[in-house]
Motif scaffolding. Structure first.
Motif, PDB file in Angstrom:
ATOM      1  N   ARG A 102      70.720 -60.209 -53.939  1.00 30.99           N
ATOM      2  CA  ARG A 102      69.451 -60.933 -54.082  1.00 30.99           C
ATOM      3  C   ARG A 102      68.911 -61.364 -52.715  1.00 30.99           C
ATOM      4  NH1 ARG A 102      69.005 -58.531 -58.138  1.00 30.99           N
ATOM      5  NH2 ARG A 102      69.668 -59.291 -60.172  1.00 30.99           N
ATOM      6  N   ALA A 103      69.805 -61.788 -51.841  1.00 28.82           N
ATOM      7  CA  ALA A 103      69.377 -62.197 -50.504  1.00 28.82           C
ATOM      8  C   ALA A 103      68.760 -61.029 -49.760  1.00 28.82           C
ATOM      9  CB  ALA A 103      70.554 -62.758 -49.721  1.00 28.82           C
ATOM     10  N   THR A 104      69.402 -59.873 -49.827  1.00 29.88           N
ATOM     11  CA  THR A 104      68.888 -58.692 -49.132  1.00 29.88           C
ATOM     12  C   THR A 104      67.521 -58.300 -49.651  1.00 29.88           C
ATOM     13  OG1 THR A 104      71.136 -57.885 -48.710  1.00 29.88           O
ATOM     14  CG2 THR A 104      69.350 -56.274 -48.567  1.00 29.88           C
ATOM     15  N   GLU A 105      67.324 -58.393 -50.968  1.00 25.39           N
ATOM     16  CA  GLU A 105      66.011 -58.093 -51.544  1.00 25.39           C
ATOM     17  C   GLU A 105      64.934 -59.000 -50.949  1.00 25.39           C
ATOM     18  OE1 GLU A 105      67.082 -56.430 -56.033  1.00 25.39           O
ATOM     19  OE2 GLU A 105      66.678 -58.570 -55.740  1.00 25.39           O
ATOM     20  N   LEU A 106      65.246 -60.288 -50.851  1.00 23.27           N
ATOM     21  CA  LEU A 106      64.285 -61.245 -50.300  1.00 23.27           C
ATOM     22  C   LEU A 106      64.042 -60.987 -48.815  1.00 23.27           C
ATOM     23  CD1 LEU A 106      65.493 -64.532 -52.042  1.00 23.27           C
ATOM     24  CD2 LEU A 106      63.360 -63.308 -52.481  1.00 23.27           C
ATOM     25  N   ILE A 154      66.582 -56.254 -39.258  1.00 18.80           N
ATOM     26  CA  ILE A 154      67.516 -56.715 -38.234  1.00 18.80           C
ATOM     27  C   ILE A 154      66.793 -56.956 -36.912  1.00 18.80           C
ATOM     28  CG2 ILE A 154      69.486 -56.052 -36.789  1.00 18.80           C
ATOM     29  CD1 ILE A 154      70.596 -54.546 -39.207  1.00 18.80           C
ATOM     30  N   THR A 155      66.061 -55.965 -36.453  1.00 19.66           N
ATOM     31  CA  THR A 155      65.461 -56.054 -35.122  1.00 19.66           C
ATOM     32  C   THR A 155      64.320 -57.063 -35.054  1.00 19.66           C
ATOM     33  OG1 THR A 155      64.075 -54.128 -35.630  1.00 19.66           O
ATOM     34  CG2 THR A 155      66.139 -53.717 -34.476  1.00 19.66           C
ATOM     35  N   ASP A 156      63.738 -57.414 -36.189  1.00 19.83           N
ATOM     36  CA  ASP A 156      62.673 -58.418 -36.211  1.00 19.83           C
ATOM     37  C   ASP A 156      63.210 -59.845 -36.146  1.00 19.83           C
ATOM     38  OD1 ASP A 156      60.667 -56.581 -36.255  1.00 19.83           O
ATOM     39  OD2 ASP A 156      60.155 -56.816 -38.376  1.00 19.83           O
ATOM     40  N   SER A 157      64.520 -60.005 -36.300  1.00 17.00           N
ATOM     41  CA  SER A 157      65.105 -61.345 -36.321  1.00 17.00           C
ATOM     42  C   SER A 157      66.030 -61.559 -35.122  1.00 17.00           C
ATOM     43  CB  SER A 157      65.911 -61.555 -37.613  1.00 17.00           C
ATOM     44  OG  SER A 157      66.673 -62.744 -37.537  1.00 17.00           O
ATOM     45  N   LEU A 179      64.317 -58.186 -47.154  1.00 19.45           N
ATOM     46  CA  LEU A 179      63.550 -56.961 -46.954  1.00 19.45           C
ATOM     47  C   LEU A 179      62.077 -57.162 -47.317  1.00 19.45           C
ATOM     48  CD1 LEU A 179      66.048 -54.279 -48.333  1.00 19.45           C
ATOM     49  CD2 LEU A 179      65.423 -54.662 -45.945  1.00 19.45           C
ATOM     50  N   ALA A 180      61.847 -57.993 -48.313  1.00 20.11           N
ATOM     51  CA  ALA A 180      60.471 -58.213 -48.771  1.00 20.11           C
ATOM     52  C   ALA A 180      59.690 -59.133 -47.842  1.00 20.11           C
ATOM     53  CB  ALA A 180      60.483 -58.791 -50.182  1.00 20.11           C
ATOM     54  N   ARG A 181      60.369 -60.142 -47.274  1.00 16.48           N
ATOM     55  CA  ARG A 181      59.638 -61.176 -46.551  1.00 16.48           C
ATOM     56  C   ARG A 181      60.087 -61.389 -45.114  1.00 16.48           C
ATOM     57  NH1 ARG A 181      60.712 -66.070 -50.132  1.00 16.48           N
ATOM     58  NH2 ARG A 181      59.778 -67.100 -48.338  1.00 16.48           N
ATOM     59  N   GLY A 182      61.200 -60.793 -44.737  1.00 16.41           N
ATOM     60  CA  GLY A 182      61.744 -61.023 -43.402  1.00 16.41           C
ATOM     61  C   GLY A 182      62.842 -62.071 -43.443  1.00 16.41           C
ATOM     62  N   PHE A 183      63.885 -61.833 -42.673  1.00 16.41           N
ATOM     63  CA  PHE A 183      65.066 -62.697 -42.702  1.00 16.41           C
ATOM     64  C   PHE A 183      64.737 -64.162 -42.406  1.00 16.41           C
ATOM     65  CE2 PHE A 183      68.521 -64.803 -40.396  1.00 16.41           C
ATOM     66  CZ  PHE A 183      69.554 -64.715 -41.331  1.00 16.41           C
ATOM     67  N   ASP A 184      63.964 -64.404 -41.368  1.00 11.24           N
ATOM     68  CA  ASP A 184      63.727 -65.767 -40.904  1.00 11.24           C
ATOM     69  C   ASP A 184      62.839 -66.584 -41.840  1.00 11.24           C
ATOM     70  OD1 ASP A 184      65.254 -65.385 -38.548  1.00 11.24           O
ATOM     71  OD2 ASP A 184      63.563 -64.374 -37.600  1.00 11.24           O
ATOM     72  N   PRO A 213      63.681 -49.831 -43.405  1.00 13.20           N
ATOM     73  CA  PRO A 213      63.425 -51.225 -43.782  1.00 13.20           C
ATOM     74  C   PRO A 213      64.525 -52.179 -43.325  1.00 13.20           C
ATOM     75  CG  PRO A 213      62.890 -49.769 -45.604  1.00 13.20           C
ATOM     76  CD  PRO A 213      63.592 -48.936 -44.583  1.00 13.20           C
ATOM     77  N   PHE A 214      65.779 -51.769 -43.490  1.00  4.93           N
ATOM     78  CA  PHE A 214      66.887 -52.635 -43.096  1.00  4.93           C
ATOM     79  C   PHE A 214      66.968 -52.755 -41.579  1.00  4.93           C
ATOM     80  CE2 PHE A 214      71.220 -54.106 -42.562  1.00  4.93           C
ATOM     81  CZ  PHE A 214      71.393 -54.952 -43.647  1.00  4.93           C
ATOM     82  N   ALA A 215      66.766 -51.634 -40.888  1.00  5.94           N
ATOM     83  CA  ALA A 215      66.792 -51.663 -39.431  1.00  5.94           C
ATOM     84  C   ALA A 215      65.681 -52.566 -38.891  1.00  5.94           C
ATOM     85  CB  ALA A 215      66.632 -50.242 -38.881  1.00  5.94           C
TER      86      ALA A 215
END
Length: 209
Positions: free
Chosen positions: A21-25, A115-118, A27-32, A110-112
């Motif tokens: 669930r965390a990964t879904e969120l 990561i790089t955006d955070s 990917l949709a909105r950005g980790f931070d 999307p996953f890469a």
């Protein structure tokens, strides 16, 4: 009465559900931009449950961290009789490329991007690389019977882990560029062979079982 095995399975299922669930969120909105409270709500658990399983928010996104940090050491420990650390790591890496294993970096654009955006995830990933090298050095020291203070295992670990770090970053770069997993794997097989060949003169006979 719940058996220990059932309890362990339920805990693992809960952990996987939280991570999923965390990964879904993320990917949709950005980790931070995602909070622990939002992750708890999405996973239908208490906020404390999330932090009990994942004390650091970064590890919700990089949940393969424990496997990643111990991967090289495990390969060296499991090498065959007559096989060097370099040969074992080379064979394992090439097999992982063929399988497009997420542990070595195959995660998709999307996953890469997540990561790089955070900055927090980039920093955590850097820590994982450093820990992996340290753990590998410790295992090499044990496996070769190195004397205390002998720098050789650390130098060897720096080279062996360093090559894999460069290859990891190449997979990440190509993923961000939108290349397919198959195309990345094809390129990486060539890069990996060249990289490990470059280590052969110095490490080909090191840590032979």
């Amino acid at each position: 009465m719940t058996t220990p095995g059932l309890r362990a399975r339920k805990k693992q299922q809960t952990k996987e559900q939280i991570s999923h669930r965390a990964t879904e969120l993320f990917l949709a909105r950005g980790f931070d931009k995602v909070t622990i409270a939002e992750i708890a709500a999405a996973a239908d658990v208490a906020k404390m449950t999330v932090t009990n399983y994942f004390p650091r928010k970064e590890d919700l996104a990089l949940d393969l961290g424990p496997v990643f940090t111990g991967q090289l050491a495990a390969v060296v420990r499991g090498r065959a009789p007559g096989e060097s650390a370099l040969a074992a790591l080379r064979a394992a890496y090439l097999a992982a490329v063929e399988a497009q294993d997420p542990v070595i970096g195959f995660s998709g654009k999307p996953f890469a991007t997540m990561i790089t955006d955070s900055p927090a995830l980039v920093a955590r990933l850097r820590e994982f690389h450093e820990v992996r090298e340290t753990v590998l050095a410790e295992v090499l020291a044990e496996e070769t019977g190195a004397a205390p203070g002998d720098i050789t295992p650390r130098v060897a670990a720096a080279q062996l882990a360093g090559v894999q770090r460069v290859l990891f970053e190449e997979i990440l770069r190509r993923s961000l560029a939108g290349e397919s997993g198959d195309d990345i794997a094809t390129a990486l097989l060539g890069y990996a062979r060249a990289a490990f060949d470059a280590l052969e003169p110095g490490l080909g006979e090191y840590a032979v079982r």
